[in-house]
Design an enzyme around this catalytic site. Structure first.
Site, PDB file in Angstrom:
ATOM      1  N   HIS A   1       0.857  -1.192   0.000  1.00  0.00           N
ATOM      2  CA  HIS A   1       0.000   0.000   0.000  1.00  0.00           C
ATOM      3  C   HIS A   1       0.895   1.245   0.000  1.00  0.00           C
ATOM      4  O   HIS A   1       1.778   1.374   0.860  1.00  0.00           O
ATOM      5  CB  HIS A   1      -0.901   0.022   1.237  1.00  0.00           C
TER       6      HIS A   1
ATOM      7  N   ASP B   1      -7.436  -1.925   4.448  1.00  0.00           N
ATOM      8  CA  ASP B   1      -6.054  -1.491   4.718  1.00  0.00           C
ATOM      9  C   ASP B   1      -5.807  -1.343   6.212  1.00  0.00           C
ATOM     10  O   ASP B   1      -5.098  -0.427   6.659  1.00  0.00           O
ATOM     11  CB  ASP B   1      -5.760  -0.158   4.006  1.00  0.00           C
TER      12      ASP B   1
ATOM     13  N   CYS C   1      49.440  34.672 -17.147  1.00  0.00           N
ATOM     14  CA  CYS C   1      49.376  34.782 -15.685  1.00  0.00           C
ATOM     15  C   CYS C   1      50.483  34.009 -14.986  1.00  0.00           C
ATOM     16  O   CYS C   1      50.940  34.397 -13.913  1.00  0.00           O
ATOM     17  CB  CYS C   1      48.010  34.333 -15.181  1.00  0.00           C
TER      18      CYS C   1
END
Length: 923
Positions: free
Chosen positions: A128, A164, A728
């Site tokens: 479920h 249920d 750089c």
């Protein structure tokens, strides 16, 4: 024999199936979920002695029946199990004939009599999809969302005579995400984990270890199946409740409201956490405030003033459209098919007929879903059309938007003609005939997928350093342009396709972009030569070539970003699971320098995009053109609007606004140390942005007397003069051991005299112009200062007498540690040489480290012990040994001390654009 038997037993016992307790099972139910539970139980060694499922529907068997019949498992298809409250005798006899020890009901829509439920030795278990006792009854997943539950989950329970209400065998839960839908919950958790849980439950029963925990009545709820008439939206709800109502009813039965006198159903709801986008008002019956039709969908408002976005709308006749197209939905006319399109339509009709085998004839009015098709059939339809219609790529959404055959063919034809695509990108180029090609250069701001003039119309000149001429006028972004770009990036991240896109698809776009960069590399290298003065051959190999490699490298990382599971102390008697997730930061700002315009863009933006962020990038004011060309290619690659935004302009206006903007979560900067400090301060004061900085350098290069001198001369020159010294990591100071100093200098000067200075587009040119006039003037002043302080100017130091911003490669010797040349970076073609005493390794290392910078360093020696010792002592982010300038997309790059922090390239670069979330759950 005994020994062999023992070996056989050991070998056989490694299979998990053979020595566990196994059961004879009856599977009662249907659906793909039932099919997967069936298959996994069989894999675990259980014997399924019978499958009891529903009759075929429209001539199509249920997925569970299909796989069971294929395996030879007995399959029974009863339309019902009882009549007038009594079990049908023939049904009961067929059931008992299989001799099941346990009934397993993974998903069952039929009512099963209690004598069947209780018949097996172990009874029956049922799956479920809720955390019982909450949401008993049908539509449990829907009600989990409708009620705004923070937790979702499932229960496996023992069947009893209630609805249920039976004892719990096991339960599992998960968090409900703010924008979860029935589909996402089911696909993410309820389906895959439910299958595992059903198998685990059966094995627990087989082993005699299955609990029966009574359900508490406290907190119990029961909700039935929602019907369409009960799904009407109430406009007295908050935005969050509206959102829960809409997503809880998506796709069945669909939450609806009345618009212009007809029922309109809403699908695809998401909470709107960002500012409300602009749009056209739409009056909705009962709503306190009109909705807004925007480019992303329909914005609606709760009674608390907060907003949510609805993606799709469905009308009473079943027609579904993107909500963004509401006002233009009736404007689409029927298109006449060409002969080739008729052939495509016939092919698609055959595909429909194959899927809808229960339909005798496919007619224009045939509805795909009303004829019995499911979501699995959608995937099949899309894939078959791709295979049989020349690679035509549809989306699942296209099927849902046009469910009738006639409408579907119209949609396919429009897609074939490109009519359903967004408006084609309009680019107002500046074109030049140069380098034996026509170079087409965008020059406007690129915001939200469109090239546009600056808000105030301002422009500035970008200059060709080769001759000082104006290349073109470029839009000069204002504060308003920055705000628009950030808003577009934020909207794309929070509400757009990019935020929902899976990682693999993101990688596919990046690979496509890399391919386009490569396909256009000659044009890009030419633009780089025009705009930055880069020598064309170098631009082709490095500026563009490494950009391509960078995007390909990070494209591969997109679906490999992952967290980890962490063992922690358990909160006994409970247990804990702790794991981390890597998530994108959001909107990132990137500010790049002028020395490698496209490559610096790639180094930062590729990692940023791979991590899932959106970006606003400001190129250097003097070199904006390759970044704007990159924007054009990103559209061709398929990047959604707003993901990439490019705003040319000044650092003082656009750059400063980016560092202060409250909606930016990360800023990556490459440039000078003073500007980096200012950016860091602004980021901290505004909203504590994450920052990564790649700043100035004064990289030492130590050349020992045991080096390979030819190589040291060649690479030492490259360390200084590569890319005109505008590098750089350029070797800002060379330390040459005394015994080879004079020979080294002599050979360097000899090689410099062979260098050809000239037009960067000339393939034989070694040395091009400096990037811009102000920089050239700064370099000349640098040389004057060196001479005044007593350094020896051995060669160069002057501007080349020709048009443009050319400077002679320059060599200084006798540079002492206190001099300006020894301390400050030139960022130009100036070799600064100091000698050191023979054998004084520690002394030269101390001098090399006597700087506030720490970007790179280098050592030339044949002595591996000396090399490794120096690499340990040098205070720099990168140490080159017997090489220089050897960077790679897989190797992290960045500095220490006042050269900054954070990494570009390699896996480490991704961490600059990700945040780590720790999740701990108790179970």
């Amino acid at each position: 024999m005994l020994r062999r038997g023992s070996q056989a037993l050991r070998r056989f016992s490694t299979g998990r199936v053979y020595f566990k307790n196994k059961l004879k099972l009856a599977l009662i139910g249907q659906s793909l979920f039932g099919q997967e539970v069936y298959s996994h139980l069989r894999k675990e060694g259980h014997r399924v002695v019978g499958v009891f499922t529903v009759p075929d529907k429209d001539g199509k068997a249920d997925p569970l029946a299909l796989v069971a019949e294929k395996d030879g498992t007995p399959v029974f298809k009863f339309p019902k199990w009882r009549v007038k409250g009594k079990t049908i005798k023939e049904v009961a006899e067929a059931y008992r004939s299989v001799g099941a020890e346990l009934n397993v009901l993974p998903f069952c829509t039929q009512f099963i009599p209690m004598d069947i439920i209780d018949s097996p030795k172990h009874g029956s278990i049922i799956y479920h999809p809720s955390i019982l006792p909450r949401h008993r009854g049908a539509s449990a997943i829907n009600w989990t969302l409708i009620m705004g539950d923070k937790k979702a989950g499932f229960s496996v329970f023992w069947a009893d005579d209630g609805l249920d209400t039976g004892p719990i065998l096991l339960q599992r839960s998960c968090d409900v995400e703010p924008n979860d839908t029935v589909d996402t919950l089911y696909n993410r958790f309820l389906f895959p984990e439910g299958i595992k849980a059903m198998v685990e439950a059966v094995q627990r029963i087989a082993d005699g270890k299955a609990p029966r925990i009574p359900q508490p009545e406290e907190g119990a709820t029961y909700e039935g199946i929602q019907k369409k008439e009960n799904a009407e939206i109430s406009w007295n709800w908050s935005a969050e409740v509206l959102h829960n109502w809409i997503r809880g009813h998506d796709k069945v039965p669909g939450a609806w409201t009345e618009i212009n006198g007809q029922m309109v159903t809403f699908y695809g709801s998401t909470l709107l956490n960002s500012s409300v986008p602009s749009g056209e008002p739409l009056e909705i019956k009962g709503a306190k405030k009109p909705g807004l039709i925007t480019k992303n969908g329909l914005v609606i408002f709760g009674n608390d003033g907060k907003a949510l976005m609805v993606r799709n709308l469905q009308f009473e006749d079943g027609r579904m459209i993107p909500a963004s197209q509401y006002f233009s939905a009736g404007e689409t006319s029927v298109v006449e098919l060409t002969a080739e399109e008729v052939k495509v339509a016939e092919t698609i009709k055959v595909i429909w007929a194959g899927i809808l085998s229960n339909v005798p004839v496919i007619e224009d009015s045939t509805d795909f879903f009303k004829s019995g098709a499911s979501s699995m059939d959608v995937a099949r339809l899309v894939e078959e059309i791709r295979q049989k219609c020349g690679g035509l790529q549809l989306q699942n959404e296209d099927v849902y938007m046009a469910t009738k055959f006639e409408d579907f063919i119209q949609k396919v034809v429009r897609k074939l003609r490109g009519e359903d695509q967004e408006a084609e990108l309009v680019v107002d180029y500046v074109s030049k005939e140069v380098n034996e090609m026509t170079v087409k250069m965008p020059y406007q701001c690129f915001i939200n997928g469109q090239f546009t003039d600056a808000d105030d119309g301002k422009t500035y000149d970008t200059i060709n350093p080769t001759d000082g001429s104006i290349i073109c006028k470029v839009s000069y972004a204002s504060l308003a342009d920055v705000d628009k770009a950030v808003a577009a990036a934020k909207d794309a991240f929070e509400n757009g396709e990019w935020g929902r896109m899976n990682a693999r698809e993101r990688g596919r776009l990046m690979y496509r972009l890399a391919d386009l960069l490569e396909e256009n590399q000659e044009e890009l290298a030419t633009i780089e030569a025009l705009d930055s003065g880069a020598v064309y051959t170098l631009a082709l190999k490095t500026h563009i070539g490494m950009s391509v490699q960078t995007f390909r490298y990070f494209a591969g990382w997109c679906d490999k970003i992952q967290g980890s599971t962490i063992p922690i102390n358990q909160a006994r008697p409970n247990r804990n699971l702790t794991f981390t997730k890597k998530e994108p930061l959001g909107v990132c700002a990137i500010i790049i320098p002028w020395n490698y315009p496209l490559m610096m863009l790639a180094w930062k933006s590729a990692a940023c995009l791979a991590a899932g962020n959106t970006l606003v990038l400001k190129p250097a004011q003097v070199t904006p053109l390759t970044a704007l060309k990159f924007a054009e290619l990103s559209v061709k690659a398929g990047f959604p609007k707003g993901v990439i935004n490019i705003i040319p302009g000044s650092g003082g206006i656009a750059g400063q606004r980016l560092s202060e903007h409250p909606d930016i979560r990360k800023l990556g900067f490459t440039g000078s140390t003073p500007i980096g400090k200012q950016i860091m301060k602004s980021c901290a004061v505004s909203n504590l942005k994450k920052v990564s900085l790649e700043l100035g350098g004064k990289s030492p290069l130590i050349i020992f007397n045991d080096c390979e001198l030819d190589k040291a001369v060649r690479m030492g020159m490259g360390a200084v003069f590569f890319n005109k010294g505008e590098n750089c990591i350029a070797a800002g100071r060379l330390f040459v051991e005394e015994s080879i100093h004079d020979e080294f200098v002599t050979r360097v000067v000899e090689e410099i005299k062979k260098m050809k200075i000239g037009d960067p587009l000339d393939r034989s040119t070694d040395h091009g112009p400096q990037n811009h006039k102000a920089h050239l003037e700064k370099l000349l002043q640098y040389c004057e200062t060196g001479v005044k302080e007593g350094a020896t100017l051995v060669y160069g130091g002057r501007q080349v007498q020709r048009p443009g911003f050319f400077m002679e490669p320059t060599v200084f010797t006798d540079v002492e540690d206190h001099m300006y040349l020894a301390k400050e970076e030139s960022f130009g073609p100036i070799m600064v040489i100091s000698k050191f005493q023979n054998g004084d390794i520690d002394g030269v290392l101390q001098r090399a480290n006597n700087t506030e910078y720490g970007l790179a360093s280098g050592v030339f020696t044949r002595d591996i012990n000396k090399a490794m010792y120096a690499s340990e002592k040098l205070e720099a982010g990168t140490v080159f040994i017997n090489t220089y300038n050897k960077t790679d997309v897989a190797a992290p790059f960045g500095g220490v001390k006042q050269s900054g922090f954070g990494k570009d390239l390699g896996e480490e670069a991704l961490n600059e654009y990700l945040k780590t979330k720790t999740v701990t759950l108790e179970y």
